[in-house]
Design an enzyme around this catalytic site. Structure first.
Site, short mmCIF file in Angstrom:
data_model
loop_
_atom_site.label_atom_id
_atom_site.label_comp_id
_atom_site.label_asym_id
_atom_site.label_seq_id
_atom_site.Cartn_x
_atom_site.Cartn_y
_atom_site.Cartn_z
N ARG A 28 0.84 -1.19 0.00
CA ARG A 28 0.00 0.00 0.00
C ARG A 28 0.89 1.25 0.00
O ARG A 28 1.97 1.26 0.61
CB ARG A 28 -0.85 -0.03 1.27
CG ARG A 28 -1.81 1.13 1.44
CD ARG A 28 -3.01 0.96 0.58
NE ARG A 28 -4.13 1.78 1.01
CZ ARG A 28 -5.14 2.12 0.21
NH1 ARG A 28 -5.16 1.70 -1.05
NH2 ARG A 28 -6.14 2.83 0.66
N THR A 58 -9.52 0.53 -9.19
CA THR A 58 -8.72 -0.53 -8.66
C THR A 58 -8.84 -1.70 -9.63
O THR A 58 -9.76 -1.74 -10.42
CB THR A 58 -9.31 -0.85 -7.27
OG1 THR A 58 -9.22 0.35 -6.52
CG2 THR A 58 -8.64 -1.98 -6.57
N THR A 66 -4.17 -0.57 -7.10
CA THR A 66 -4.98 0.61 -7.39
C THR A 66 -4.17 1.88 -7.50
O THR A 66 -3.08 1.99 -6.93
CB THR A 66 -6.04 0.80 -6.28
OG1 THR A 66 -6.92 1.85 -6.64
CG2 THR A 66 -5.41 1.11 -4.93
N ASN A 105 -6.32 4.45 -6.89
CA ASN A 105 -7.50 5.03 -6.27
C ASN A 105 -8.52 5.38 -7.35
O ASN A 105 -9.27 4.52 -7.77
CB ASN A 105 -7.20 6.22 -5.36
CG ASN A 105 -8.39 6.52 -4.45
OD1 ASN A 105 -9.15 5.61 -4.13
ND2 ASN A 105 -8.58 7.75 -4.05
N ASP A 135 -7.92 8.31 0.70
CA ASP A 135 -8.44 7.21 1.52
C ASP A 135 -8.19 7.45 3.02
O ASP A 135 -8.71 6.70 3.85
CB ASP A 135 -7.84 5.87 1.09
CG ASP A 135 -8.59 5.27 -0.10
OD1 ASP A 135 -9.66 5.80 -0.45
OD2 ASP A 135 -8.11 4.27 -0.66
N SER A 161 -10.25 -0.67 1.20
CA SER A 161 -11.31 -1.68 1.20
C SER A 161 -10.93 -2.89 0.35
O SER A 161 -11.75 -3.79 0.17
CB SER A 161 -12.60 -1.08 0.63
OG SER A 161 -13.04 -0.02 1.44
N GLY A 172 -13.70 -1.50 -7.08
CA GLY A 172 -15.02 -0.95 -6.78
C GLY A 172 -15.06 -0.03 -5.56
O GLY A 172 -16.14 0.22 -5.03
N GLY A 173 -13.90 0.44 -5.10
CA GLY A 173 -13.90 1.38 -3.97
C GLY A 173 -14.60 0.76 -2.78
O GLY A 173 -14.33 -0.36 -2.37
N1 GLY Z 1 -8.56 3.19 -3.10
C1 GLY Z 1 -9.55 2.23 -2.83
C2 GLY Z 1 -9.19 1.31 -1.71
O1 GLY Z 1 -8.02 1.12 -1.44
O2 GLY Z 1 -10.05 0.78 -1.07
#
Ligand code: GLY
Length: 584
Positions: free
Chosen positions: A118, A396, A414, A416, A438, A468, A488-489
């Protein structure tokens, strides 16, 4: 609660995945192993293979991975090649300038690990950096300026996955080579790339460096034209020759940090040099005799997938039936509770104590279940985060890979937003993320997906923003049954949930579970989002229970592999064009 932002956020989420007619593909005749799992939906299954499977949201990247499996690579080798290829062929989500999570299952050791690559906040990030002069969150700062950019983790993440868990038969350079070739020689603009580029015209058009890559004159490249990415090819060549340090130090790092600062951000070359991958223990739960293994914090995905499944385990969903108002009502009520907990408790586990054991405990789920009225939707104001502590000591993309030895990778990555910040760091070909959105700009504030964040997810130097993303494995009797995940956020968790319940509760084939209409409730806004395809009488029954039903466009794009007697079935999601499941 700023309603306008909520609706804009929902609009953005809906725009991330465009609904496209389903592609139904036939199975090879005489396919072995058509048992109860596949039922009469076998004709819908996109791919069957006995010795390995790759499913991604972009066909060229899938083929790159399948070729590595065919040459004797393991699932991690193939996943690394797919990851680099997607940075070229699916630039709206595949990336070098973003981050992600990779779940790896090692069959011989019967061990599963979670690789956290991340993005991190730059060292100069600060708690109030996304507040405007009125002390309120300013979404432009967290989504559309250089401050939005987190320190990218993808290149170190993929390299570390290979070094730790690759077969040893391939060097990093071997696995980057197909991506480099696609970037250098160019690719035909088609399918999702052609669908998504016009939507990103405004985002990309703000930066001359991005127009130089993605525009043909005054407009983005269109269907049938050729996208050639020489700078990205050169960056990939440098990483192939010198390893990840070619990205995190030297000229590329200098250019990325300069691009971010020119766009108003605070990233330094030292931030890039300091980036580290974290290898974590996955989060685990059980559901009706299956073991669920998924991504731990800083993703909220695994924790809340298991929390929701624990709540649902107390109900006989199978008897209610797939797509029934009774079952959807319970899914929605369980989701609401989990997303309320997400807002209160989830953050970077290296900075805050996340009550993972409490949130995923069966007896905690029982207390939450007791609050659910089977006949009435609870308004969001009545739903409060629970108390798990006593138990404690857009866009993503996801791909799934299984090899002939049963090793598996579930990888979600992702930038984002679709195309991230839209900014290509000049001279590198690298599109940069806007992942800093986020974080919660202020406790209680919503991000672009309408998700509410709390103190645990405040901006802090070097912290990882809450996610997520939910790469997930399901095991039955100790054997890998299902590999899945989705973009899908905020809707990633509910998408993965419904693939899992589709297979386990409703006995759907993988293709049916992936294609079935999805629903989503994230506590706030207080709306039950449903995809088109549910019957009007089901919607009427849900409204009668008090749900504010919003029928919208599609939700997520699950790339999934399932073990069936005699082999593997891969199901690419029909919601997006150009997805592909293929075996070696
Ligand atoms: N940017 C979307 C996530 O990481 O959940």
């Amino acid at each position: 609660m700023p309603i306008r932002r909520t609706l804009a956020a929902l609009g953005a989420v809906l725009a991330l995945a465009c609904a496209v007619p389903a592609r139904a593909q036939g199975l090879p005749p005489g396919m072995p192993g058509a048992g109860a799992i596949q039922s009469d939906a076998a004709r819908l299954l996109p791919a069957y293979a006995p010795h390995g499977m790759v499913v991604s949201q972009e066909a060229r990247a899938t083929r790159v991975g399948a070729a590595i499996l065919a040459k004797g690579g393991n699932a991690v080798d193939a996943a690394v090649a797919v990851g680099f290829a997607l940075a070229v062929t699916l630039p709206r989500a595949g990336n070098l300038g973003g981050g992600g999570f990779m779940l790896v299952h090692l069959a011989a050791r019967n061990e599963t690990v979670a690789i956290d690559y991340r993005e991190t906040a730059p060292a100069a990030a600060s708690r109030d950096m996304f507040l405007g002069p009125d002390d309120e969150p300013d979404p432009k700062l967290s989504t559309a300026s250089g401050r939005a950019v987190g320190v990218p983790g993808t290149v170190r993440g993929l390299a570390e996955a290979l070094a730790r868990y690759g077969s040893g038969r391939f060097r990093l350079a071997d696995l980057i080579a197909p991506a480099e070739e696609l970037a250098r020689a160019g690719i035909r603009v088609e399918e999702d790339l052609a669908d998504s580029l016009p939507h990103a015209a405004g985002l990309l058009g703000r930066w001359s460096s991005s127009r130089a890559v993605f525009f043909n004159g005054e407009r983005p490249f269109a269907w049938g034209e050729r996208l050639v990415q020489p700078d990205l090819a050169a960056t990939l060549r440098a990483i192939a020759a010198k390893g990840p340090d070619a990205f995190y130090a030297g000229e590329t790092a200098r250019r990325i940090a300069a691009a971010v600062r020119e766009a108003g951000g605070v990233m330094s070359e030292a931030d890039l040099a300091d980036y580290r991958v974290a290898v974590r223990a996955p989060v685990r739960g059980t559901y009706r005799g299956h073991e669920i293994v998924a991504m731990p914090p800083p993703s909220s995905g695994g924790v809340h997938l298991i929390e929701i499944l624990n709540i649902l385990e107390g109900y006989d969903l199978a008897a209610m039936g797939a797509g029934s108002a009774d079952a959807i009502h319970l899914l929605a009520e369980a989701m609401k509770q989990a997303y309320a907990d997400r807002a209160a408790y989830l953050g970077d586990p290296d900075r805050v104590r996340v009550p993972v054991r409490g949130l995923t405990a069966k007896d905690y789920a029982a207390t939450l279940r007791a609050r659910i009225d089977p006949a009435r939707a609870r308004p969001a104001e009545e739903v409060r985060p629970g108390d798990p502590l006593p138990h404690e000591p857009d866009q993503t993309t996801h791909f799934s890979v299984v090899d002939r030895d049963g090793n598996a990778v579930a990888n979600t990555t992702t930038l984002n937003f679709s195309y991230g910040l839209g900014l290509v760091a000049a001279g590198t070909g690298v599109l940069l993320n806007n992942e800093m959105d986020d974080f919660s700009a202020k406790p209680g504030a919503q991000n672009a997906f309408g998700l509410v964040g709390g103190e645990a997810n405040a901006v802090a130097p070097r912290a990882r923003p809450l996610s997520s993303m939910t790469p997930t494995f399901v095991f039955r009797d100790g054997r890998l049954l299902l590999v899945t995940g989705s973009p899908g956020g905020s809707r990633i968790i509910s998408t993965v949930l419904q693939v899992v319940t589709g297979v386990i509760d409703f006995g759907l084939s993988l293709a049916e579970a992936v294609a079935a209409p999805r629903v989503h409730h994230q506590w706030r806004p207080d709306a039950l989002l449903v995809e088109r395809g549910l019957s009007p009488d089901t919607l009427a029954l849900l409204r009668a229970r008090g749900h504010r039903v919003v029928v919208g466009s599609s939700s997520g794009s699950a790339s999934s592999v399932m073990a069936v007697p005699g082999g593997l079935v891969g199901a690419a999601d029909p919601r997006q064009r150009g997805t592909l499941a293929e075996g070696p």
